[in-house]
Write an enzyme that holds these catalytic residues in place. Structure first.
Site: not given
Ligand code: BGC
Length: 761
Positions: A495, A365-366, A603-604
């Site tokens: 996550e 999804w990035d 985490k984010q």
């Molecule tokens: C993040 C995800 C991201 C992935 C790839 C993970 O560490 O939590 O949101 O899509 O990295 O960059």
């Protein structure tokens, strides 16, 4: 200030000296690519040791191999195969000898060693002087670029100078398909799940004959992908004799103190293809490209590349006066974003671009939520081809929905190259079904900004309809909640919180996804009735979407007056941040997932991202409260986090915080903030820095056909200037801490709105 910046200029990063750790660290940063091929910024000499190189790979976008995923305990519907982008033969390698003595950086007497990455031109240049044990010395310059004008071509020029005549020099060029490729650290026992070991070669190669160069065909072991590579060395210097022995080419000559000797190397990488029978035509095609390139010559091929780069910067640069580090950091990020994007409609952008093997080259999804806005507003053609890729994998997404017992619609894979799900860990992977709405959101934004109706009433509508259908079946109307439409057992962007009911981000995005589908289906009733018929969209279905959209449940805690990240979030114990030692971050490498999931710890950005995206839907006080709450429980262990908190900080008037977050994000890879830049750059964060400037500090949003801005240029900066393309206009925005200026550079007059006031351009 970082040495690369201190030694460089506003357009260049310069490494000085031969420190192995520094050279190894810069291998990712100095990667060159063009969306089709990418090659890491490794040294040329073949025999360099691990000390100088983490991985010297050359990668082709979308060229991957598969292998079955082995589960200790299997369950129905788990992803079945790994997809791994694999290093292909590396055409950077070169052995340099002077009077039969082999050049070795470690043991040789080397002076003035430097490497410069010029972001303006996309050239990586290495220079040094070398004196061998017989006190003979030469000056060496090696320049390389990956062409945008000829996407198949990696071009290199080697220049040898000496103050003495007649020193015998030999260069040996080899395509290293016969050696082990890929990660040098395969023996290392690294448990980081973000990497996957790449111990062995994953393709077979065979020579294809050509008169003038070396051509090979490679095919992957399991995925049955093919490519042709054609390596060609040329020199117009009479004293140079070129000799081809098996898979090597040697160039031998004597130095001439009156003039440098120049040797050029072009290597063409065909696009991947899946039918071996196409090999002959691919080979013919590469021969034609090579013949054109050779006729034009290195200088002309470079010139065309520079023109291409100029056009890119003309539309996409951000000028920031008053801080050299931030200016170069920004340009570095834009440069890598541009390098990463697939442009053929069949490939996308991996989380690491083509700069490393981290995350196996997967697309996440990035792309849509972090990188896409940059392309949408500055390089709309690329934005469209990224969406075309998603459209091309709709059949796999439909199949995936069926696996998940959903009879209608499509579910895009959380991480993939070929469209099939490749996430072996569903709680923080496949369960992130918000990817569907993220893609729909990008489609919708593209429609708004480009007004490309042809796309929207074809590919765009396919995606909007199929994703909307998925939501309707995934969720249900919950009688216990007054018939609200709920989405259970999903994972949101954060996550560190998995498999929850009603993740706010997912639900809000799904609501928007449904509204986009409704809007375009209604428009199509007037403008593209055939398409609607083809998709079998009926009035009844539209009504169902409307009902679900209007009742979508958005969790909110009335007592705390806070938006809830999901139904259960506030019932969890807050993580003990105070007693968590610094070295235990990122938590994912130090705690069992369940230990993390049972706590309030993010985490984010999750809720804050949802609120940032639809900023105007919320009250300012609400945004501030939510920001304050979620910031306290967020570790930013994901590189996708800081930019979002920074942008939200700008919007809610926390200017110092916005500035601090921006400082971290803009220099994330140069300063190796996440300690894993060696595996590739953090492309999403790079997109996040563009968004931080344009959507954060300038506060730009595009709603209902109008461009809105709420600018705030930090007092630390002299000025900030960038361009955006909307509805066939090119607009320049120039901010200083005390003024704003907007210039319409191309297109019809347009009204924009700054802080509520209309301005006619
Ligand atoms: C993040 C995800 C991201 C992935 C790839 C993970 O560490 O939590 O949101 O899509 O990295 O960059």
């Amino acid at each position: 200030m970082h040495d690369l910046i201190k030694n460089g200029t506003l357009w260049t990063l310069k490494e000085v000296g031969t420190d192995s750790e520094q050279i190894r660290q810069n291998e990712t940063l100095f990667s060159l690519s063009n969306g089709h091929i990418g090659t890491r910024g490794s040294l040329e000499e073949r025999h360099r040791t691990q000390a100088y190189s983490h991985s010297d790979s050359t990668l082709m976008n979308g060229f991957y191999d598969t292998e079955p995923i082995t589960y200790g305990e299997w369950a129905y519907g788990y992803a079945t195969h790994h997809q791994t982008t694999i290093p292909v033969p590396d055409a950077k390698k070169l052995d340099l000898s002077l009077d039969d003595e082999l050049f070795d950086l470690e043991t040789g007497k080397v002076d003035h060693h430097s490497r410069t990455l010029d972001l303006k031109s996309g050239l990586l240049t290495r220079t040094f002087s070398w004196e061998n044990s017989k006190q003979q010395s030469i000056d060496v310059t090696i320049e390389r670029f990956v062409s945008y004008d000829f996407p198949e071509i990696l071009a290199q020029r080697i220049i040898i100078e000496s103050e003495k005549d007649d020193l015998p020099v030999q260069l040996l060029f080899e395509l290293d398909e016969l050696e082990d490729m890929g990660k040098k650290e395969s023996a290392e026992d690294d448990p980081d799940p973000r990497k996957k070991e790449q111990a062995e070669r994953r393709f077979d190669s065979r020579p294809l004959s050509t008169d003038s160069g070396r051509m090979i065909h490679i095919s992957t072991h399991a995925s049955d992908l093919h490519a042709v590579i054609y390596d060609h060395v040329v020199s117009r210097f009479e004293q140079v004799s070129l000799e081809r022995i098996e898979n090597k080419v040697t160039a031998s000559f004597q130095t001439d103190r009156s003039a440098p000797v120049i040797i050029d190397r072009f290597t063409a990488y065909s696009h991947k293809y899946s039918n071996e029978e196409d090999t002959d035509s691919q080979a013919e095609n590469l021969k034609e490209i090579m013949s054109e390139v050779e006729t034009l010559g290195y200088d002309e091929v470079k010139m065309r590349h520079l023109l291409f780069m100029d056009e890119f910067w003309d539309k996409s640069d951000i000028e920031l006066e008053g801080d050299q580090a931030l200016q170069i950091g920004l340009r570095f990020n834009l440069f890598h974003l541009h390098q990463a994007a697939g442009r053929d409609g069949h490939t996308n952008m991996s989380a690491k671009g083509l700069t490393g093997e981290g995350y196996e080259g997967h697309y996440f999804w990035d792309t849509e939520m972090y990188m896409f806005p940059f392309f949408l507003y500055t390089q709309p053609k690329i934005a469209k081809s990224l969406l075309m890729y998603r459209h091309s994998i709709l059949p796999q997404a439909r199949e995936r929905a069926r696996t998940m017992a959903i009879d209608n619609g499509a579910l895009f894979a959380w991480r993939t190259i070929n469209g099939e799900e490749a996430s072996p860990y569903y709680p923080a992977g496949t369960a992130q079904i918000h990817i569907n709405a993220d893609i729909a959101h990008a489609v919708y934004d593209y429609g708004k900004v480009s007004e490309d109706e042809a796309f929207m009433f074809n590919e765009g509508l396919d995606i909007l309809v199929e994703t909307a259908r998925f939501w309707l079946e995934w969720g249900h109307f919950d009688d216990e909640r007054d018939g609200a439409f709920v989405l259970n057992d999903v994972t949101g962007p954060d996550e560190y919180t998995a498999i929850v009911n009603n993740n706010f981000y997912t639900n809000l995005m799904a609501k928007k996804n449904l509204s986009y589908a409704i809007e375009y289906a209604q428009k199509a009733q007037e403008q593209a009735a055939d398409k609607l018929e083809e998709l079998h969209v009926t009035e009844d279905e539209l009504e169902d979407w409307k009902k679900a959209e209007s009742r979508l449940f958005l969790p909110y805690d009335e007592e705390k007056e806070l938006t809830m990240q999901d139904d259960s979030f506030f019932h969890k114990k807050v993580w003990d941040f105070e007693h968590t030692p610094e070295e235990n971050y990122p938590l994912l490498l130090n705690y069992h997932p369940l230990t993390i999931y049972k706590h309030q710890v993010c985490k984010q950005a999750d809720t804050v991202l949802a609120e940032f995206l639809f900023f105007d839907d919320f009250e300012m006080e609400q945004l501030k409260r939510d920001y304050d709450y979620y910031e306290k429980v967020t570790t930013h262990d994901s590189s996708l986090s800081r930019s979002v908190f920074g942008m939200m900080a700008s919007q809610i008037g926390k200017h110092e915080k916005a500035y601090d977050y921006f400082m971290d994000t803009v220099l994330m890879d140069i300063s190796d903030l996440q300690s894993n830049t060696k595996d590739g750059v953090h492309a999403a964060n790079m997109g996040g820095t563009w968004m931080s400037i344009v959507q954060g500090f300038a506060g730009m949003r595009f709603n209902d056909g109008t461009l809105y801005l709420t600018p705030h240029c930090p007092k630390e900066w002299g000025s900030l200037s960038f361009k955006v393309q909307v509805k066939d206009r090119l607009i320049q925005v120039m901010l200083t801490p005390s003024s704003t200026e907007y210039t319409l550079l191309e297109g019809e007059p347009i009204i924009i709105v700054e802080n509520g006031e209309k301005i006619q351009l």
